[in-house]
Design a protein around this motif. Structure first.
Motif, PDB file in Angstrom:
ATOM      1  N   GLY A  97       0.784  -1.230   0.000  1.00 29.07           N
ATOM      2  CA  GLY A  97       0.000   0.000   0.000  1.00 29.07           C
ATOM      3  C   GLY A  97       0.810   1.272   0.000  1.00 29.07           C
ATOM      4  O   GLY A  97       0.231   2.368  -0.128  1.00 29.07           O
ATOM      5  N   THR A  98       2.116   1.205   0.134  1.00 36.52           N
ATOM      6  CA  THR A  98       2.950   2.411   0.162  1.00 36.52           C
ATOM      7  C   THR A  98       3.753   2.530  -1.122  1.00 36.52           C
ATOM      8  O   THR A  98       3.914   1.552  -1.873  1.00 36.52           O
ATOM      9  N   GLU A  99       4.266   3.734  -1.366  1.00 31.02           N
ATOM     10  CA  GLU A  99       4.960   4.031  -2.624  1.00 31.02           C
ATOM     11  C   GLU A  99       6.446   4.265  -2.439  1.00 31.02           C
ATOM     12  O   GLU A  99       7.088   4.941  -3.258  1.00 31.02           O
ATOM     13  N   PHE A 100       7.015   3.683  -1.391  1.00 28.61           N
ATOM     14  CA  PHE A 100       8.457   3.833  -1.154  1.00 28.61           C
ATOM     15  C   PHE A 100       9.198   2.537  -1.500  1.00 28.61           C
ATOM     16  O   PHE A 100       9.953   2.016  -0.699  1.00 28.61           O
ATOM     17  N   TRP A 101       8.969   2.059  -2.719  1.00 26.72           N
ATOM     18  CA  TRP A 101       9.670   0.867  -3.165  1.00 26.72           C
ATOM     19  C   TRP A 101      11.072   1.214  -3.667  1.00 26.72           C
ATOM     20  O   TRP A 101      12.025   0.500  -3.412  1.00 26.72           O
ATOM     21  N   VAL A 102      11.187   2.291  -4.397  1.00 32.77           N
ATOM     22  CA  VAL A 102      12.480   2.713  -4.929  1.00 32.77           C
ATOM     23  C   VAL A 102      12.531   4.236  -4.907  1.00 32.77           C
ATOM     24  O   VAL A 102      11.514   4.912  -5.123  1.00 32.77           O
ATOM     25  N   GLU A 103      13.715   4.779  -4.631  1.00 37.29           N
ATOM     26  CA  GLU A 103      13.947   6.220  -4.652  1.00 37.29           C
ATOM     27  C   GLU A 103      14.927   6.542  -5.774  1.00 37.29           C
ATOM     28  O   GLU A 103      15.954   5.873  -5.932  1.00 37.29           O
ATOM     29  N   LEU A 104      14.593   7.574  -6.528  1.00 40.56           N
ATOM     30  CA  LEU A 104      15.410   8.016  -7.656  1.00 40.56           C
ATOM     31  C   LEU A 104      15.895   9.422  -7.369  1.00 40.56           C
ATOM     32  O   LEU A 104      15.103  10.299  -6.989  1.00 40.56           O
ATOM     33  N   ALA A 105      17.190   9.661  -7.565  1.00 42.54           N
ATOM     34  CA  ALA A 105      17.757  10.963  -7.227  1.00 42.54           C
ATOM     35  C   ALA A 105      18.861  11.319  -8.215  1.00 42.54           C
ATOM     36  O   ALA A 105      19.850  10.584  -8.339  1.00 42.54           O
ATOM     37  N   PRO A 106      18.714  12.442  -8.939  1.00 37.45           N
ATOM     38  CA  PRO A 106      19.828  12.943  -9.752  1.00 37.45           C
ATOM     39  C   PRO A 106      20.845  13.659  -8.865  1.00 37.45           C
ATOM     40  O   PRO A 106      20.602  13.849  -7.667  1.00 37.45           O
TER      41      PRO A 106
END
Length: 286
Positions: free
Chosen positions: A89-98
């Motif tokens: 139910g959450t959207e913190f599966w992957v973090e993308l950062a330039p």
């Protein structure tokens, strides 16, 4: 002068004369009357004074020790279910950062997404750790914008940092997660029926449901990781640093806990304990 009284049953037979020549309601020189009725009354309920337990289909009653072990294993499985729901139910599966200096010297943009939606967040460079080269982490305060994916409606791919998602892999991940949740519900129903009806047979399908659900949860992680790699390879204009976030940790722990809980149920469903079979009990005489 002695007074006598006689207790008779419905057919007029004397049950317990209570006068001269009787002691404690027993006729002198004769066998006690009415003792069979008392014995039948006490013997009619063998569990008098205790909890009455039903017998299973094999004729063996579920003991309180077995019931306690089943409840303990059920608690382990429930922990896995809760972790799965939290991760799905959450959207913190992957973090993308330039790189934090990619856009300008004051703000930078980071993103994170899960199975259903993705979020972009604008952060102040001054709030980021000076030793960190990329923008983030996403937990820092900033302006956030979240949108749901259109994989399941119009079938469109999402675009973030000029990179395009692979909807087939994302949809496969979501379907695996949903089917694992369905198996968890079926396993929970089997355990509930086993405890309410006191039938050990339902432990076997419950163990299969929980073990399969744990395996599907772990498989969904592998498919999601492949979708992230395909997303990063779709374009190389913007350099990105990616890392799996805490939702993936919940899913990984949930898969392991569900498999362990299913194994517990499988061991409890066996007709004899594997521990006792490998290490038989030896009495003191031998």
């Amino acid at each position: 002068m002695w007074s006598t009284f006689v207790v008779t049953d419905e057919d007029g037979r004397t049950m317990a004369p209570g006068g001269a020549g009787t002691v404690g309601g027993v006729a002198a020189g004769g066998p006690p009357q009415g003792g069979g009725g008392l014995a039948s009354l006490m013997g009619g309920r063998s569990t008098f004074g205790g909890k009455r337990r039903r017998t299973t289909a094999t004729g063996h009653a579920m003991s309180e020790a077995q019931e306690g072990k089943i409840k303990l294993a059920f608690f382990v499985a429930i922990v896995g279910v809760v972790l799965t729901v939290l991760g799905v139910g959450t959207e913190f599966w992957v973090e993308l950062a330039p790189p934090k200096s990619f856009y300008n010297n004051q703000t930078c943009l980071t993103a994170h997404y899960g199975l259903w939606k993705g979020c972009t967040k604008t952060l102040w460079v001054a709030d980021i750790d000076p030793e960190r080269e990329s923008c983030g982490p996403a937990e820092l305060p900033g302006e956030s914008n979240c949108t749901y994916f259109k994989f399941f409606t119009t079938g469109e791919n999402a675009v973030m940092f000029q990179k395009t998602t692979q909807k087939n892999l994302n949809v496969a991940t979501a379907m695996l997660a949903l089917f694992s949740l369905f198996l968890m519900v079926m396993g929970a129903i089997c355990i509930t029926m086993s405890l309410s009806k006191e039938i050990l047979f339902f432990l076997k399908p419950a163990s299969i449901c929980f073990i399969l659900s744990g395996a599907l949860v772990l498989l969904s992680l592998l498919v999601f990781h492949q979708s992230v790699l395909a997303f990063l390879a779709s374009d190389h204009t913007v350099p990105l640093h990616h890392e799996l976030s805490w939702s993936v940790s919940c899913i990984g722990c949930a898969g392991a806990v569900l498999i362990v809980g299913g194994i517990f149920f499988l061991l409890l469903a066996l007709p004899c304990s594997p521990w006792q079979k490998c290490f038989p009990h030896k009495d003191s005489s031998s």
